[in-house]
Design an enzyme around this catalytic site. Sequence first.
Site, PDB file in Angstrom:
ATOM      1  N   TYR A   1      -8.987   5.139 -12.462  1.00  0.00           N
ATOM      2  CA  TYR A   1      -8.722   5.705 -11.127  1.00  0.00           C
ATOM      3  C   TYR A   1      -8.533   7.215 -11.155  1.00  0.00           C
ATOM      4  CZ  TYR A   1      -7.053   0.851 -10.340  1.00  0.00           C
ATOM      5  OH  TYR A   1      -6.898  -0.506 -10.276  1.00  0.00           O
TER       6      TYR A   1
ATOM      7  N   CYS B   1     -12.556   4.132 -29.258  1.00  0.00           N
ATOM      8  CA  CYS B   1     -13.833   4.828 -29.417  1.00  0.00           C
ATOM      9  C   CYS B   1     -14.568   4.906 -28.092  1.00  0.00           C
ATOM     10  CB  CYS B   1     -14.655   4.131 -30.486  1.00  0.00           C
ATOM     11  SG  CYS B   1     -13.776   4.110 -32.045  1.00  0.00           S
ATOM     12  N   GLU B   2     -14.051   5.695 -27.180  1.00  0.00           N
ATOM     13  CA  GLU B   2     -14.643   5.955 -25.874  1.00  0.00           C
ATOM     14  C   GLU B   2     -14.239   7.357 -25.467  1.00  0.00           C
ATOM     15  OE1 GLU B   2     -16.324   3.979 -23.654  1.00  0.00           O
ATOM     16  OE2 GLU B   2     -16.080   2.002 -24.566  1.00  0.00           O
TER      17      GLU B   2
ATOM     18  N   ARG C   1       3.152  -1.531  -5.774  1.00  0.00           N
ATOM     19  CA  ARG C   1       3.327  -0.265  -6.469  1.00  0.00           C
ATOM     20  C   ARG C   1       4.690   0.381  -6.183  1.00  0.00           C
ATOM     21  NH1 ARG C   1      -0.943   2.833  -8.201  1.00  0.00           N
ATOM     22  NH2 ARG C   1      -2.329   1.721  -6.784  1.00  0.00           N
TER      23      ARG C   1
ATOM     24  N   GLU D   1       3.931  -6.874   1.623  1.00  0.00           N
ATOM     25  CA  GLU D   1       3.468  -7.169   0.262  1.00  0.00           C
ATOM     26  C   GLU D   1       3.511  -5.918  -0.604  1.00  0.00           C
ATOM     27  OE1 GLU D   1       0.178 -10.480   1.824  1.00  0.00           O
ATOM     28  OE2 GLU D   1      -0.445  -8.436   1.374  1.00  0.00           O
TER      29      GLU D   1
ATOM     30  N   ARG E   1      -5.195   3.260 -16.066  1.00  0.00           N
ATOM     31  CA  ARG E   1      -5.232   3.966 -14.782  1.00  0.00           C
ATOM     32  C   ARG E   1      -5.900   5.340 -14.844  1.00  0.00           C
ATOM     33  NH1 ARG E   1      -1.638   5.419 -11.974  1.00  0.00           N
ATOM     34  NH2 ARG E   1      -2.529   4.816  -9.996  1.00  0.00           N
TER      35      ARG E   1
ATOM     36  N   GLY F   1       0.761  -1.245   0.000  1.00  0.00           N
ATOM     37  CA  GLY F   1       0.000   0.000   0.000  1.00  0.00           C
ATOM     38  C   GLY F   1       0.788   1.290   0.000  1.00  0.00           C
TER      39      GLY F   1
HETATM   40  C1  LIG Z   1      -2.689  -5.379  -4.289  1.00  0.00           C
HETATM   41  C2  LIG Z   1      -2.236  -5.930  -2.983  1.00  0.00           C
HETATM   42  C3  LIG Z   1      -1.006  -5.559  -2.459  1.00  0.00           C
HETATM   43  C4  LIG Z   1      -0.092  -4.551  -3.114  1.00  0.00           C
HETATM   44  O1  LIG Z   1      -0.541  -3.243  -2.966  1.00  0.00           O
HETATM   45  P1  LIG Z   1       0.403  -2.018  -3.426  1.00  0.00           P
HETATM   46  O2  LIG Z   1      -0.422  -0.834  -3.174  1.00  0.00           O
HETATM   47  O3  LIG Z   1       0.685  -2.225  -4.867  1.00  0.00           O
HETATM   48  O4  LIG Z   1       1.619  -2.065  -2.588  1.00  0.00           O
HETATM   49  C5  LIG Z   1      -0.613  -6.149  -1.280  1.00  0.00           C
HETATM   50  N1  LIG Z   1      -1.397  -7.042  -0.634  1.00  0.00           N
HETATM   51  C6  LIG Z   1      -2.596  -7.421  -1.120  1.00  0.00           C
HETATM   52  C7  LIG Z   1      -3.393  -8.423  -0.377  1.00  0.00           C
HETATM   53  C8  LIG Z   1      -3.062  -6.870  -2.304  1.00  0.00           C
HETATM   54  O5  LIG Z   1      -4.251  -7.238  -2.774  1.00  0.00           O
END
Ligand SMILES: *Cc1c(COP(=O)(O)O)cnc(C)c1O
Length: 421
Positions: free
Chosen positions: A318, A346-347, A278, A275, A314, A239
């Site tokens: 978003y 075409c959007e 990004r 995890e 994106r 995240g």
């Molecule tokens: C998508 C996701 C991430 C990665 O999120 P980032 O914002 O790209 O770091 C980590 N854990 C889980 C469970 C996710 O679904």
Amino acid sequence: MHHFAYKDGVLHAENVSLEVISSGVGTPFYCYSHATLTRHYKVFANAFAGARTLICYSVKANSNLAVLRTLAQSGSGMDVVSEGELRRARAAGVAPEKIVFSGVGKTKAEMVFALSEGIYAFNVESQGELAALSAVAAAGGHLARIAIRVNPDIDPKTHKKISTGKGGDKFGVPFSQARELYAQAAALPGIQVRGVHMHIGSQITDLKPFADAFALMRELAGQLREDGQTIEFINFGGGLGVPYRGDEDIPPHPDEYAKIVLGAAQDMNVRLLFEPGRMIAANAGILVARVLYTKAGADKTFVIIDAAMNDLLRPTLYEAWHEIWPLREALKEHPVVTTDVVGPVCETGDYLALERELPPFGAGDLMAVMTAGAYGAVLSSTYNTRPLIPEVMVRDGQYAVIRPRPSYDELLARDRVPDWL
Ligand SMILES: *Cc1c(COP(=O)(O)O)cnc(C)c1O
């Protein structure tokens, strides 16, 4: 920091001119920098130097095998959300004991495969999934190591489509129900409780939501141990945001993020799992496109390029902002014009930038859409029967196509016309 910069007036990826790649590969294409990928991994890992960690790069951000191999060689594990991603991680050389499996909708077939591979842990997201995993594991004579993904009901202050840790989001188990579900898990055959998991959203640029969520995880881990559960790890999810616009929304440095994590984990004697997706991949990739036409509107100019929303979704999905740089640095010296950068699809939603003050692009000019390495190529489609665009990796002075552009024959050959038509 990334490794895309002007040299002798031309934008380079590390030591390769993007004009050279454009001539060799054709536009549009994605280009990734090996040095940037490895640097981001190292910066993150170094922030936790001395701690017991397992960093599981989130494969869904960019799942090209060459990207995964690059990160695997740096020592990264992987976070996967499907059997396909698990197969990619394994094909890239990632050991099963470095793989965690997330997602609200794992099928039994996916569970069977992950158990047979011997992955490190499942991040379980519901009571139903827990029951299914128990049944599948017990039937196969496996023990599934699990963490339950807890939804801490915290607003990560990000775009609504990438928030995952608020009360109304589909992800995880409500904090108030977590302890009870853990108690059920401990009594189920085939299940070994090993940790706690959370992931509250993506592109988070404020430390406060992380700090609040991590404090709750610490509290929960302590309570679970009192209940007699084995808690070997806390998985803090991903995240962490990246700077899409030079001056706004600057994310915290991994070192500041690490301080909060280490505070929350203090004296817990747990392994720290992460995890990140990004923050590893976004800045390590760009999309290179060529201007086809320009068109004067009433109060702005339309620059029509050969890349479109199907290649980089994106902005449309978003409302994301990507910086746009000309490949020729000299173009930056001209007065800017208010520009919509749009594609051939075409959007009306097909745009990469709206009402930007950009250099005066003309037909034939090349541009780079920056910070496109995460949630770029992986979200692309063949909408309007446009072939998926190639992906290229640069390492110092060399480049290689890491996913070729399919031919039209290959694209059409994916369909079947029944013989009764
Ligand atoms: C998508 C996701 C991430 C990665 O999120 P980032 O914002 O790209 O770091 C980590 N854990 C889980 C469970 C996710 O679904």
